[in-house]
Design an enzyme around this catalytic site. Structure first.
Site, PDB file in Angstrom:
ATOM      1  N   SER A 157       0.803  -1.220   0.000  1.00  0.00           N
ATOM      2  CA  SER A 157       0.000   0.000   0.000  1.00  0.00           C
ATOM      3  C   SER A 157       0.836   1.270   0.000  1.00  0.00           C
ATOM      4  O   SER A 157       0.331   2.352  -0.311  1.00  0.00           O
ATOM      5  CB  SER A 157      -0.921   0.025   1.237  1.00  0.00           C
ATOM      6  OG  SER A 157      -1.740  -1.112   1.277  1.00  0.00           O
ATOM      7  N   GLY A 158       2.114   1.151   0.346  1.00  0.00           N
ATOM      8  CA  GLY A 158       2.961   2.329   0.489  1.00  0.00           C
ATOM      9  C   GLY A 158       3.503   2.841  -0.829  1.00  0.00           C
ATOM     10  O   GLY A 158       3.288   2.247  -1.894  1.00  0.00           O
ATOM     11  N   CYS A 214      17.602   6.207   0.949  1.00  0.00           N
ATOM     12  CA  CYS A 214      17.726   7.069  -0.229  1.00  0.00           C
ATOM     13  C   CYS A 214      18.865   8.074  -0.080  1.00  0.00           C
ATOM     14  O   CYS A 214      19.702   8.230  -0.982  1.00  0.00           O
ATOM     15  CB  CYS A 214      16.403   7.770  -0.513  1.00  0.00           C
ATOM     16  SG  CYS A 214      15.664   8.613   0.911  1.00  0.00           S
ATOM     17  N   ASN A 221      14.136   9.339  -5.025  1.00  0.00           N
ATOM     18  CA  ASN A 221      14.172   8.555  -3.797  1.00  0.00           C
ATOM     19  C   ASN A 221      13.291   7.316  -3.829  1.00  0.00           C
ATOM     20  O   ASN A 221      13.525   6.358  -3.094  1.00  0.00           O
ATOM     21  CB  ASN A 221      13.764   9.437  -2.605  1.00  0.00           C
ATOM     22  CG  ASN A 221      12.407  10.077  -2.784  1.00  0.00           C
ATOM     23  OD1 ASN A 221      12.249  10.956  -3.640  1.00  0.00           O
ATOM     24  ND2 ASN A 221      11.427   9.664  -2.005  1.00  0.00           N
TER      25      ASN A 221
END
Length: 351
Positions: free
Chosen positions: A10-11, A149, A318
């Site tokens: 879901s992210g 990142c 990122n």
């Protein structure tokens, strides 16, 4: 086909993993896991993904081990620590995008991840690092921990100095600026549009855990190569993309010509790191805009004669090179595929 499962579907990083895996010629998406949005399809969670995978988000149960060859964890660090313990010896490969296993040193891990209780034996088994720097260790690796990142950009920026030229860096001061997607989908007042738009927010002005993992990695790769590495991090109103500016002080003899040649030589065989001249395009680079949607990291190194410092700039997306794209790159190397498989998309600009 290599069967891939994504936990944390879901992210934002999970969405980019789904996007990249479903376009990959050698990967098959066979599982989507999560603790929220159970039963929902990718298209319901990620507006850009109007695809039918035949999958919905499911709870992560033990039988997942029979459905995947590689399990990618786009989950918070405490969740990754728990899932890694469950599946480390049950699936051929686990790739963790969180910070659960990035820092090897126990004391440093406890300092920056005090709420992440992990198995010590697993921390020693995880292979950590940017694929360009530890690619040979990824072949056949069972446990892979990907850098954050910021850490990816910083490490790619500094590696030619320490691992290439063999310089000892007395002091490194990093200024990092990233877009809102770096914070994930947590609802925080400071991230609401009226506050975030147009802002330059110093959210970690005196320290950042990604700087700690860079120090940890460089100390293992070349002991004593970095004396002090510190970082200040700022949030800007971009959604994707980050820029790191590393200000490096060393006693080693250096000049601009030597720097440029060293960086070009170091990354000659690595297509995802583009060594740039600051003034080579219509806009000064590196600029996160020039890498959005791609797995590239743009790097520039300059020598400041008046101040006696090296300035290294590194920009990346990122969510791609800093997360999902780097994960797919690691999976390619793990399973013996060409490194660029499924990752040859060019940046999108303007965005």
């Amino acid at each position: 086909m290599i069967r891939a499962g994504v936990v944390g579907a879901s992210g934002l990083a999970g969405g980019d993993l789904i996007r990249l895996i479903t376009q990959h010629p050698d990967l098959e998406l066979t599982f989507l896991g999560g603790s929220s949005n159970i039963g929902k399809r990718p298209a319901e969670l990620h507006p850009g993904l109007r695809i039918d995978t035949g999958l919905t988000v499911r709870p992560v149960t033990d039988d997942v081990a029979d459905q995947v060859d590689v399990l990618l964890l786009a989950t918070p660090a405490p969740v990754s620590a728990e899932l890694a313990a469950r599946f480390a010896d049950r699936v051929p490969a686990v790739v963790d995008l969180s910070g659960a296993f990035r820092i090897r040193t126990p004391e440093r891990h406890a300092r920056w991840y005090p709420k992440v209780d992990r198995r010590t034996d697993l921390a020693d088994r995880f292979v950590y690092g940017v694929p360009e720097l530890i690619g040979d260790q990824l072949a056949g690796a069972a446990l892979i921990s990907l850098p954050g990142c910021y850490a990816t950009a910083i490490t790619l920026g500094l590696a030619p100095l320490t691992l290439g030229l063999g310089l000892d860096l007395k002091t490194v001061v990093v200024d990092g600026k990233s877009g809102s997607s770096g914070g994930g989908l947590h609802l925080r007042t400071a991230d609401l549009h009226p506050f975030r738009n147009g802002a330059i927010a110093p959210y970690a002005p005196t320290g950042h855990r990604h700087a700690a993992e860079v120090s940890d990695f460089l100390e293992r790769s070349k002991p004593g190569s970095v004396g002090s590495l510190s970082m200040s991090a700022y949030g800007v109103s971009h959604v994707r993309g980050l820029l790191t500016s590393s200000y490096v002080f060393t006693d080693g003899e250096i000049d601009q010509r030597t720097l440029q040649r060293a960086y070009l030589r170091f990354y000659k065989e690595h297509r995802f790191v583009r060594v740039r001249r600051h003034t080579e395009t219509l806009i000064p680079v590196p600029d996160p805009q020039a890498v959005l949607g791609s797995n590239y990291c743009d790097v520039t190194a300059m020598y400041d004669e008046e101040a006696g410092r090296i300035v290294v700039l590194a920009a990346l997306d990122n969510l791609v090179k800093g997360a999902a794209g780097q994960a797919v790159q690691a999976v390619n190397l793990r399973f013996g595929l060409p490194e660029e498989t499924g990752l040859t998309m060019h940046p999108v600009m303007p965005a």
